[in-house]
Design an enzyme around this catalytic site. Structure first.
Site, PDB file in Angstrom:
ATOM      1  N   HIS A 161      13.115   5.282   9.950  1.00 55.88           N
ATOM      2  CA  HIS A 161      13.098   6.278   8.869  1.00 55.88           C
ATOM      3  C   HIS A 161      11.837   7.125   8.947  1.00 55.88           C
ATOM      4  CE1 HIS A 161      15.760   3.610   6.023  1.00 55.88           C
ATOM      5  NE2 HIS A 161      16.333   3.877   7.182  1.00 55.88           N
ATOM      6  N   GLU A 180      14.237  13.313   4.317  1.00 55.72           N
ATOM      7  CA  GLU A 180      14.291  11.944   4.850  1.00 55.72           C
ATOM      8  C   GLU A 180      15.218  11.932   6.062  1.00 55.72           C
ATOM      9  OE1 GLU A 180      14.649   8.052   2.434  1.00 55.72           O
ATOM     10  OE2 GLU A 180      16.680   8.346   3.199  1.00 55.72           O
TER      11      GLU A 180
HETATM   12  P1  GTP Z   1      15.070   3.778  -1.723  1.00 61.04           P
HETATM   13  O1  GTP Z   1      14.575   3.681  -3.124  1.00 61.04           O
HETATM   14  O2  GTP Z   1      16.365   3.029  -1.491  1.00 61.04           O
HETATM   15  O3  GTP Z   1      15.167   5.196  -1.259  1.00 61.04           O
HETATM   16  O4  GTP Z   1      14.004   3.010  -0.842  1.00 61.04           O
HETATM   17  P2  GTP Z   1      12.679   3.492  -0.105  1.00 61.04           P
HETATM   18  O5  GTP Z   1      12.190   4.749  -0.700  1.00 61.04           O
HETATM   19  O6  GTP Z   1      11.733   2.341   0.001  1.00 61.04           O
HETATM   20  O7  GTP Z   1      13.234   3.875   1.312  1.00 61.04           O
HETATM   21  P3  GTP Z   1      13.728   3.084   2.601  1.00 61.04           P
HETATM   22  O8  GTP Z   1      13.162   3.896   3.715  1.00 61.04           O
HETATM   23  O9  GTP Z   1      13.472   1.622   2.598  1.00 61.04           O
HETATM   24  O10 GTP Z   1      15.319   3.297   2.514  1.00 61.04           O
HETATM   25  C1  GTP Z   1      15.852   4.565   2.406  1.00 61.04           C
HETATM   26  C2  GTP Z   1      17.345   4.562   2.644  1.00 61.04           C
HETATM   27  O11 GTP Z   1      17.692   3.807   3.825  1.00 61.04           O
HETATM   28  C3  GTP Z   1      18.202   3.939   1.569  1.00 61.04           C
HETATM   29  O12 GTP Z   1      18.417   4.828   0.516  1.00 61.04           O
HETATM   30  C4  GTP Z   1      19.487   3.617   2.353  1.00 61.04           C
HETATM   31  O13 GTP Z   1      20.244   4.804   2.602  1.00 61.04           O
HETATM   32  C5  GTP Z   1      18.921   3.152   3.679  1.00 61.04           C
HETATM   33  N1  GTP Z   1      18.683   1.695   3.649  1.00 61.04           N
HETATM   34  C6  GTP Z   1      17.498   1.063   3.466  1.00 61.04           C
HETATM   35  N2  GTP Z   1      17.648  -0.263   3.487  1.00 61.04           N
HETATM   36  C7  GTP Z   1      18.969  -0.505   3.690  1.00 61.04           C
HETATM   37  C8  GTP Z   1      19.756  -1.711   3.800  1.00 61.04           C
HETATM   38  O14 GTP Z   1      19.262  -2.833   3.708  1.00 61.04           O
HETATM   39  N3  GTP Z   1      21.091  -1.545   4.025  1.00 61.04           N
HETATM   40  C9  GTP Z   1      21.688  -0.323   4.134  1.00 61.04           C
HETATM   41  N4  GTP Z   1      23.006  -0.271   4.347  1.00 61.04           N
HETATM   42  N5  GTP Z   1      20.975   0.825   4.020  1.00 61.04           N
HETATM   43  C10 GTP Z   1      19.639   0.741   3.795  1.00 61.04           C
HETATM   44 MG    MG Z   2      16.552   6.673  -0.896  1.00 64.55          MG
END
Ligand code: GTP
Ligand code: MG
Length: 238
Positions: A161, A180
């Site tokens: 990411h 993102e």
């Molecule tokens: P969010 O509050 O979910 O946006 O988390 P964050 O700001 O800590 O971001 P992170 O980079 O961990 O995750 C961003 C996005 O990646 C999520 O909104 C999902 O689309 C995807 N994602 C992250 N973790 C998972 C997971 O365990 N399973 C799946 N299917 N998607 C995930």
């Molecule tokens: Mg998100």
């Protein structure tokens, strides 16, 4: 629902102020509070236009990189791309979760995942190549990187990411906007779709959910192994 699903790139995200106003009024009625009233609705619509522009800027960069790789190396690193704008519902939810005021300032200055692009690559090397060449561009700033491939999440989730910032050129001048970018392989995407379904499935009992989660974790390890082996064959074929 206005936005929120990842869809193929050709999708048109442009929404007019009346469409957004109608949607916000509907959501406010459901939630029993008035969100984004008056001028805030116009600003919200303008913000979404900027995010949509940022998504287009980044996706065009990625398409150009893919084409260049193809011309130079006879190989397309990108299998396909999908993008989404975060829905108003999810945006309100996230602001609440983060204990932020529900207004356009919070969206603009505190959230970095309103615009999202999912880049599905053929091989793991492609993921890193695409990420590095995008990050190296002079008008791209990487604000944050999370490498869930090097360090998968405990549930087995893998993806790379990036939060990138790109200028969107408006009539008033350039506006730096966050996007993102989730880069992953076909196998990682295949896995994440099923895990996502399991996560939001609430009509099955906890023990079945746990068993599926364990099975999914095993699948994640197996897929990572298969991917490595296929990457080697791909490399060997040159
Ligand atoms: P969010 O509050 O979910 O946006 O988390 P964050 O700001 O800590 O971001 P992170 O980079 O961990 O995750 C961003 C996005 O990646 C999520 O909104 C999902 O689309 C995807 N994602 C992250 N973790 C998972 C997971 O365990 N399973 C799946 N299917 N998607 C995930
Ligand atoms: Mg998100």
């Amino acid at each position: 629902m206005l936005y929120n699903e990842y869809v193929i790139l050709e999708h048109d995200f442009t929404l007019t102020v009346p469409q957004i106003r109608a949607s916000i009024e509907r959501i406010s009625a459901v939630l029993g509070t008035t969100y984004f009233s008056g001028d805030e609705i116009i600003r919200y619509a303008e913000l979404m236009q900027v995010y949509s522009g940022a998504m287009r800027e980044v996706s065009t960069k990625l398409e150009n990189l893919d084409e260049e790789f193809h011309v130079r190396n006879f190989h397309n690193p990108i299998h396909h791309m999908e993008c989404r704008l975060k829905s108003i519902e999810s945006t309100i939810d996230k602001l609440k979760r983060k204990h932020l005021p529900i207004n356009c300032d919070s969206i603009e200055y505190e959230l970095t995942d309103i615009a999202g692009i999912r880049v599905i690559c053929n091989y793991i090397d492609d993921v890193y190549n695409v990420a590095q060449t995008l990050a190296a561009q002079s008008d791209i700033t990487v604000l944050r990187t999370k490498d869930y491939i090097a360090k998968p999440k405990p549930n087995g989730y893998r993806s790379l990411h990036l939060i990138v910032q790109v200028p969107v050129f408006l009539s008033t001048g350039p506006r730096l906007t966050a996007v993102e970018v989730q880069l992953r392989t076909i196998a990682m995407d295949y896995w994440a779709s099923l895990e996502h379904r399991l996560r939001y499935k609430n009509d099955i009992d906890e023990s079945r959910k746990l068993a599926h989660a364990q099975e999914l974790l095993d699948c994640a390890h197996d897929l990572a192994d298969i991917e490595q082996r296929m990457q080697h064959i791909h490399q060997d074929l040159g």
